[in-house]
Scaffold this active site. Structure first.
Site, PDB file in Angstrom:
ATOM      1  CG  HIS A  23      57.199  37.761  35.397  1.00  0.00           C
ATOM      2  ND1 HIS A  23      55.964  38.084  35.906  1.00  0.00           N
ATOM      3  CD2 HIS A  23      58.099  38.120  36.352  1.00  0.00           C
ATOM      4  CE1 HIS A  23      56.110  38.635  37.111  1.00  0.00           C
ATOM      5  NE2 HIS A  23      57.395  38.681  37.397  1.00  0.00           N
TER       6      HIS A  23
ATOM      7  CB  CYS B  60      67.314  22.216  28.813  1.00  0.00           C
ATOM      8  SG  CYS B  60      67.449  20.598  29.611  1.00  0.00           S
TER       9      CYS B  60
ATOM     10  CG  LEU C 263      38.609  47.294  34.939  1.00  0.00           C
ATOM     11  CD1 LEU C 263      38.370  48.497  34.042  1.00  0.00           C
ATOM     12  CD2 LEU C 263      38.473  46.011  34.111  1.00  0.00           C
TER      13      LEU C 263
HETATM   14  P1  OAD Z   1      46.728  40.038  37.768  1.00  0.00           P
HETATM   15  O1  OAD Z   1      45.785  39.099  37.118  1.00  0.00           O
HETATM   16  O2  OAD Z   1      47.131  39.744  39.170  1.00  0.00           O
HETATM   17  O3  OAD Z   1      46.099  41.500  37.773  1.00  0.00           O
HETATM   18  C1  OAD Z   1      45.544  42.085  36.617  1.00  0.00           C
HETATM   19  C2  OAD Z   1      44.990  43.450  36.990  1.00  0.00           C
HETATM   20  O4  OAD Z   1      44.557  44.061  35.782  1.00  0.00           O
HETATM   21  C3  OAD Z   1      43.785  43.397  37.925  1.00  0.00           C
HETATM   22  O5  OAD Z   1      44.044  44.220  39.056  1.00  0.00           O
HETATM   23  C4  OAD Z   1      42.622  43.953  37.097  1.00  0.00           C
HETATM   24  O6  OAD Z   1      41.791  44.843  37.827  1.00  0.00           O
HETATM   25  C5  OAD Z   1      43.355  44.754  36.046  1.00  0.00           C
HETATM   26  N1  OAD Z   1      42.622  44.835  34.750  1.00  0.00           N
HETATM   27  C6  OAD Z   1      41.815  43.924  34.164  1.00  0.00           C
HETATM   28  N2  OAD Z   1      41.375  44.343  32.969  1.00  0.00           N
HETATM   29  C7  OAD Z   1      41.939  45.574  32.784  1.00  0.00           C
HETATM   30  C8  OAD Z   1      41.885  46.535  31.740  1.00  0.00           C
HETATM   31  N3  OAD Z   1      41.178  46.337  30.632  1.00  0.00           N
HETATM   32  N4  OAD Z   1      42.583  47.689  31.894  1.00  0.00           N
HETATM   33  C9  OAD Z   1      43.301  47.924  33.042  1.00  0.00           C
HETATM   34  N5  OAD Z   1      43.388  47.046  34.052  1.00  0.00           N
HETATM   35  C10 OAD Z   1      42.726  45.889  33.927  1.00  0.00           C
HETATM   36  O7  OAD Z   1      48.009  40.152  36.804  1.00  0.00           O
HETATM   37  P2  OAD Z   1      49.484  40.652  37.089  1.00  0.00           P
HETATM   38  O8  OAD Z   1      49.504  41.750  38.089  1.00  0.00           O
HETATM   39  O9  OAD Z   1      50.110  40.884  35.781  1.00  0.00           O
HETATM   40  O10 OAD Z   1      53.659  35.817  36.814  1.00  0.00           O
HETATM   41  O11 OAD Z   1      50.127  39.371  37.737  1.00  0.00           O
HETATM   42  C11 OAD Z   1      51.503  39.393  38.048  1.00  0.00           C
HETATM   43  C12 OAD Z   1      52.135  38.054  37.841  1.00  0.00           C
HETATM   44  O12 OAD Z   1      51.381  37.059  38.532  1.00  0.00           O
HETATM   45  C13 OAD Z   1      52.110  37.563  36.414  1.00  0.00           C
HETATM   46  O13 OAD Z   1      53.166  38.104  35.617  1.00  0.00           O
HETATM   47  C14 OAD Z   1      52.279  36.095  36.573  1.00  0.00           C
HETATM   48  C15 OAD Z   1      51.454  35.821  37.811  1.00  0.00           C
HETATM   49  O14 OAD Z   1      52.031  34.941  38.647  1.00  0.00           O
HETATM   50  C16 OAD Z   1      54.204  34.726  36.243  1.00  0.00           C
HETATM   51  O15 OAD Z   1      53.605  33.992  35.484  1.00  0.00           O
HETATM   52  C17 OAD Z   1      55.624  34.525  36.606  1.00  0.00           C
END
Ligand code: OAD
Length: 253
Positions: A119, A127, A224
């Site tokens: 990402h 730009c 989690l």
């Molecule tokens: P999310 O915020 O959607 O999910 C994070 C996950 O991590 C949740 O399911 C939590 O339960 C889990 N979690 C939290 N703390 C934790 C810990 N200490 N250990 C293990 N798990 C834990 O984030 P992403 O799945 O990364 O894209 O989101 C995907 C994309 O959505 C991101 O890359 C971003 C966003 O749009 C862009 O910015 C392009």
């Protein structure tokens, strides 16, 4: 799916490991995840800060949002989960690949090199209009979007933007090919796929588990809370990445 009591992955000379990480792996470094209570999107509409349309409407707002994220990521340190992945890479070398959805740079700072930042990166700027190559940038732009000098030299105005893949934008096709090739390589080797700290909401990364399953890979999710794509995995470990991963990957006893 199965929830093992004493989760450990057997990694030997015939194992290849493909890992996908999301915001949850950086939560123990103090960085907010996107979704859920206290999530980064709280107070900001995704459409306003993570789409090309949002940037065109209010580039200053977008730069304030990402400047705050740059500052937070610079102040954070890699945690035991980032370090465990770097240690496994040191052992497996070319039999290891890490794909992160995170833009915070913590995997690189932990020492990961066989790394795809799918990402983009908070610490590169490009730009919004011309093909100026993305460049390293840690500066904070809180008072408005910086302008592109190459465009200015051509007599037009264009804003610089974070080199992050926003909603409605394509991922780098070389990255996707590299992930597919890794999953399919290594005849006779056992593929293990591990997703860590990701809610499984954002495609195509949420479907990478299927690439691994299609070639007979063993699939693990360390998260989690329940994820959107839980049902796609063979084994689920509910817990904090910094506690689970070092043991799961055999980095500590
Ligand atoms: P999310 O915020 O959607 O999910 C994070 C996950 O991590 C949740 O399911 C939590 O339960 C889990 N979690 C939290 N703390 C934790 C810990 N200490 N250990 C293990 N798990 C834990 O984030 P992403 O799945 O990364 O894209 O989101 C995907 C994309 O959505 C991101 O890359 C971003 C966003 O749009 C862009 O910015 C392009």
């Amino acid at each position: 799916m199965d929830v093992p009591d004493d989760p450990r992955i057997a990694i030997d000379g015939g194992t290849r490991v493909l890992v996908v990480t999301g915001a949850g792996i950086s939560a123990e470094s103090g960085l907010a995840t996107f979704r859920g209570a206290g999530g980064l999107w709280e107070g900001q509409r995704v459409e306003d800060v993570a789409t090309p349309e949002g940037f065109a409407t209010d580039p200053g707002l977008v730069w304030r949002f990402y400047s705050a994220r740059r500052a937070a990521a610079l102040a954070a340190q890699p945690n035991p989960a980032h370090l465990a992945l770097a240690a496994v890479e040191g052992r497996l070398e070319d039999r290891f690949l890490l794909v992160t959805q995170n833009v915070d740079g913590l995997h690189r700072r932990a020492g990961s090199r066989r790394l795809i930042e799918i990402h983009g990166s908070l610490f590169r700027t490009r730009c919004s209009r011309c093909d100026l190559p993305p460049f390293a940038d840690e500066s904070l732009h809180e008072s408005g979007a910086p302008g592109c000098e190459r465009c200015a030299a051509r007599g037009r105005r264009a804003d610089l933007r974070p080199d992050i893949v926003w909603f409605g934008e394509l991922l780098d096709s070389d990255h996707l090919r590299r992930v597919e090739a890794f999953a399919e390589e290594g005849p006779g080797e056992r593929l293990v796929f591990v997703a860590v700290g990701t809610s499984g909401n954002v495609w195509p990364v949420a479907g990478f588990v299927d690439l691994a399953a299609a070639v007979g890979g063993e699939t693990w999710l360390v998260n989690l809370e329940p994820a959107h794509n839980d049902w796609r995995f063979d084994r689920i470990v509910r817990g904090a990445a910094g506690e689970v991963l070092p043991v799961l990957l055999g980095v500590v006893g």
